[in-house]
Structure formats: C-alpha cells, structure tokens
Design a protein around this motif. Structure first.
Motif, PDB file in Angstrom:
ATOM      1  N   ARG A  80      13.553  11.776 -22.815  1.00 10.47           N
ATOM      2  CA  ARG A  80      13.993  10.462 -23.275  1.00 10.47           C
ATOM      3  C   ARG A  80      13.917   9.427 -22.149  1.00 10.47           C
ATOM      4  O   ARG A  80      13.424   8.319 -22.343  1.00 10.47           O
ATOM      5  CB  ARG A  80      15.405  10.533 -23.848  1.00 10.47           C
ATOM      6  CG  ARG A  80      15.867   9.196 -24.397  1.00 10.47           C
ATOM      7  CD  ARG A  80      17.186   9.329 -25.138  1.00 10.47           C
ATOM      8  NE  ARG A  80      17.598   8.060 -25.664  1.00 10.47           N
ATOM      9  CZ  ARG A  80      17.140   7.510 -26.782  1.00 10.47           C
ATOM     10  NH1 ARG A  80      16.216   8.129 -27.487  1.00 10.47           N
ATOM     11  NH2 ARG A  80      17.587   6.344 -27.194  1.00 10.47           N
ATOM     12  N   ARG A  81      14.417   9.791 -20.964  1.00  7.88           N
ATOM     13  CA  ARG A  81      14.351   8.874 -19.815  1.00  7.88           C
ATOM     14  C   ARG A  81      12.905   8.518 -19.499  1.00  7.88           C
ATOM     15  O   ARG A  81      12.569   7.369 -19.229  1.00  7.88           O
ATOM     16  CB  ARG A  81      15.029   9.491 -18.592  1.00  7.88           C
ATOM     17  CG  ARG A  81      16.538   9.372 -18.609  1.00  7.88           C
ATOM     18  CD  ARG A  81      17.163   9.748 -17.278  1.00  7.88           C
ATOM     19  NE  ARG A  81      16.796  11.071 -16.800  1.00  7.88           N
ATOM     20  CZ  ARG A  81      17.424  12.193 -17.134  1.00  7.88           C
ATOM     21  NH1 ARG A  81      18.462  12.164 -17.943  1.00  7.88           N
ATOM     22  NH2 ARG A  81      17.028  13.345 -16.657  1.00  7.88           N
ATOM     23  N   ALA A  82      12.030   9.512 -19.543  1.00  4.39           N
ATOM     24  CA  ALA A  82      10.614   9.265 -19.247  1.00  4.39           C
ATOM     25  C   ALA A  82       9.982   8.359 -20.304  1.00  4.39           C
ATOM     26  O   ALA A  82       9.210   7.452 -19.959  1.00  4.39           O
ATOM     27  CB  ALA A  82       9.860  10.596 -19.162  1.00  4.39           C
ATOM     28  N   LEU A  83      10.300   8.583 -21.567  1.00  5.55           N
ATOM     29  CA  LEU A  83       9.735   7.754 -22.633  1.00  5.55           C
ATOM     30  C   LEU A  83      10.187   6.305 -22.501  1.00  5.55           C
ATOM     31  O   LEU A  83       9.403   5.382 -22.717  1.00  5.55           O
ATOM     32  CB  LEU A  83      10.116   8.303 -24.009  1.00  5.55           C
ATOM     33  CG  LEU A  83       9.518   9.659 -24.387  1.00  5.55           C
ATOM     34  CD1 LEU A  83      10.095  10.148 -25.714  1.00  5.55           C
ATOM     35  CD2 LEU A  83       8.003   9.602 -24.427  1.00  5.55           C
ATOM     36  N   LYS A  84      11.442   6.102 -22.135  1.00  3.39           N
ATOM     37  CA  LYS A  84      11.938   4.733 -21.934  1.00  3.39           C
ATOM     38  C   LYS A  84      11.178   4.042 -20.810  1.00  3.39           C
ATOM     39  O   LYS A  84      10.851   2.864 -20.896  1.00  3.39           O
ATOM     40  CB  LYS A  84      13.427   4.752 -21.599  1.00  3.39           C
ATOM     41  CG  LYS A  84      14.317   4.961 -22.786  1.00  3.39           C
ATOM     42  CD  LYS A  84      15.766   4.920 -22.330  1.00  3.39           C
ATOM     43  CE  LYS A  84      16.724   4.892 -23.473  1.00  3.39           C
ATOM     44  NZ  LYS A  84      18.124   4.842 -23.022  1.00  3.39           N
ATOM     45  N   LYS A  85      10.902   4.787 -19.762  1.00  2.79           N
ATOM     46  CA  LYS A  85      10.205   4.231 -18.602  1.00  2.79           C
ATOM     47  C   LYS A  85       8.715   4.015 -18.896  1.00  2.79           C
ATOM     48  O   LYS A  85       8.154   2.974 -18.583  1.00  2.79           O
ATOM     49  CB  LYS A  85      10.376   5.166 -17.402  1.00  2.79           C
ATOM     50  CG  LYS A  85       9.729   4.673 -16.140  1.00  2.79           C
ATOM     51  CD  LYS A  85       9.963   5.637 -14.997  1.00  2.79           C
ATOM     52  CE  LYS A  85       9.219   5.188 -13.761  1.00  2.79           C
ATOM     53  NZ  LYS A  85       9.365   6.141 -12.668  1.00  2.79           N
ATOM     54  N   LEU A  86       8.063   5.015 -19.476  1.00  3.10           N
ATOM     55  CA  LEU A  86       6.615   4.970 -19.701  1.00  3.10           C
ATOM     56  C   LEU A  86       6.211   4.085 -20.880  1.00  3.10           C
ATOM     57  O   LEU A  86       5.105   3.549 -20.890  1.00  3.10           O
ATOM     58  CB  LEU A  86       6.081   6.388 -19.946  1.00  3.10           C
ATOM     59  CG  LEU A  86       6.168   7.349 -18.781  1.00  3.10           C
ATOM     60  CD1 LEU A  86       5.885   8.773 -19.255  1.00  3.10           C
ATOM     61  CD2 LEU A  86       5.215   6.943 -17.679  1.00  3.10           C
ATOM     62  N   LYS A  87       7.087   4.000 -21.890  1.00  3.04           N
ATOM     63  CA  LYS A  87       6.781   3.252 -23.118  1.00  3.04           C
ATOM     64  C   LYS A  87       5.392   3.599 -23.679  1.00  3.04           C
ATOM     65  O   LYS A  87       4.527   2.734 -23.820  1.00  3.04           O
ATOM     66  CB  LYS A  87       6.893   1.752 -22.865  1.00  3.04           C
ATOM     67  CG  LYS A  87       8.293   1.296 -22.530  1.00  3.04           C
ATOM     68  CD  LYS A  87       8.320  -0.195 -22.283  1.00  3.04           C
ATOM     69  CE  LYS A  87       9.680  -0.766 -22.047  1.00  3.04           C
ATOM     70  NZ  LYS A  87      10.521  -0.173 -21.076  1.00  3.04           N
ATOM     71  N   PRO A  88       5.171   4.886 -23.985  1.00  2.00           N
ATOM     72  CA  PRO A  88       3.845   5.275 -24.477  1.00  2.00           C
ATOM     73  C   PRO A  88       3.557   4.685 -25.850  1.00  2.00           C
ATOM     74  O   PRO A  88       4.471   4.413 -26.631  1.00  2.00           O
ATOM     75  CB  PRO A  88       3.940   6.801 -24.543  1.00  2.00           C
ATOM     76  CG  PRO A  88       5.385   7.075 -24.777  1.00  2.00           C
ATOM     77  CD  PRO A  88       6.108   6.007 -23.992  1.00  2.00           C
ATOM     78  N   ASP A  89       2.285   4.486 -26.123  1.00  2.00           N
ATOM     79  CA  ASP A  89       1.867   4.029 -27.441  1.00  2.00           C
ATOM     80  C   ASP A  89       1.950   5.162 -28.456  1.00  2.00           C
ATOM     81  O   ASP A  89       2.243   4.936 -29.628  1.00  2.00           O
ATOM     82  CB  ASP A  89       0.422   3.507 -27.379  1.00  2.00           C
ATOM     83  CG  ASP A  89       0.303   2.329 -26.438  1.00  2.00           C
ATOM     84  OD1 ASP A  89       0.846   1.263 -26.764  1.00  2.00           O
ATOM     85  OD2 ASP A  89      -0.318   2.490 -25.367  1.00  2.00           O
ATOM     86  N   ILE A  90       1.681   6.378 -27.993  1.00  2.00           N
ATOM     87  CA  ILE A  90       1.672   7.555 -28.868  1.00  2.00           C
ATOM     88  C   ILE A  90       2.391   8.707 -28.179  1.00  2.00           C
ATOM     89  O   ILE A  90       2.164   8.972 -26.993  1.00  2.00           O
ATOM     90  CB  ILE A  90       0.227   7.987 -29.216  1.00  2.00           C
ATOM     91  CG1 ILE A  90      -0.488   6.875 -29.985  1.00  2.00           C
ATOM     92  CG2 ILE A  90       0.216   9.295 -30.012  1.00  2.00           C
ATOM     93  CD1 ILE A  90      -1.964   7.122 -30.220  1.00  2.00           C
ATOM     94  N   LEU A  91       3.248   9.392 -28.933  1.00  2.00           N
ATOM     95  CA  LEU A  91       3.893  10.630 -28.493  1.00  2.00           C
ATOM     96  C   LEU A  91       3.380  11.717 -29.419  1.00  2.00           C
ATOM     97  O   LEU A  91       3.646  11.698 -30.621  1.00  2.00           O
ATOM     98  CB  LEU A  91       5.416  10.499 -28.587  1.00  2.00           C
ATOM     99  CG  LEU A  91       6.246  11.756 -28.358  1.00  2.00           C
ATOM    100  CD1 LEU A  91       5.934  12.378 -27.002  1.00  2.00           C
ATOM    101  CD2 LEU A  91       7.716  11.429 -28.491  1.00  2.00           C
TER     102      LEU A  91
END
Length: 129
Positions: free
Chosen positions: A81-92
C-alpha cells in the motif's frame, strides 16, 4: 479497455506486476515475457514479489526493478500500500489468487489505479475476497 490502450500510446505507463509465488513455473514465465514486451514498448515495469522467491530472483536477473514482500500477511499489505501510494502506478496486475487478494486489500481507496488479475490455476478460487 479501449481507454487504457489509447492512453498507453500517448505516454509510457507505470505497471506494477505482483506475484506471491515462491517458485518459477509457467505462469511466472508468462509474466516475465509480458514484462519484457511492456518494457520494449517503453513502459516502466515494477515487480513486487515474495521475498526469497524465485520470481524475484529471475526478474532481477533480467534487470527489472524488483521490490520484495515478506509474504502474504498484514505486513505485506501495508508494504504494498505504501509503495502504491508513492509510485501511483497506472496498472496493478496481480498474477495469482493470493496476489489478487493482496492487491485488492492494499489498494482499497486508491482509485487512480486500474487493477487487473490473471488466473492460471486449474483449481477454483476459495475466497470471495
């Protein structure tokens, strides 16, 4: 899906590939090939994989950016979750049933990311989550 593909042509996407598998088998090889193709098209591909697993090792050997997760528990959810907030990927993109659950829980409330799952197992999912 049309919007995603049109969007991909206008600028590179950031794509997080998530696998919780310990080993490296057919599904992981398919994921590696997909990642190679995405990278050749100019997209940023970031791997999240199980710590100490073969998938993380192989993807590193192919020069991918790899982040590891301690397993499938709460610590992994918060780490992702922390990484997703930081990276803001277009696709997971979740590659297995456990990764799908992990991705779903870690991305709750993060609406800017398109979530995709790929299921290659021959047995049914046991959890509704």
């Amino acid at each position: 899906m049309q919007t995603v593909f049109s969007h991909a042509q206008s600028h590179p996407l950031t794509i997080v590939q998530l696998s919780t598998q310990r080993g490296f088998h057919g599904g992981e090889e398919q994921t590696r090939l997909l990642c190679e193709g995405l990278r050749k098209k100019g997209h940023r591909v970031i791997i999240f994989a199980r710590e100490g697993g073969m998938f993380a090792q192989r993807m590193r050997s192919h020069a991918f950016e790899v982040h590891t997760l301690p397993g499938r528990g709460l610590k992994s959810i918060w780490t992702l979750r922390r990484a997703l907030k930081k990276l803001k990927p277009d696709i997971l993109h979740a590659q297995d049933s456990h990764a799908f659950t992990l991705a779903g829980l870690a991305s709750l409330g993060l609406h800017s990311t398109l979530k995709i799952t790929a299921k290659r197992e021959s047995y049914p999912l046991k959890s509704l989550w």
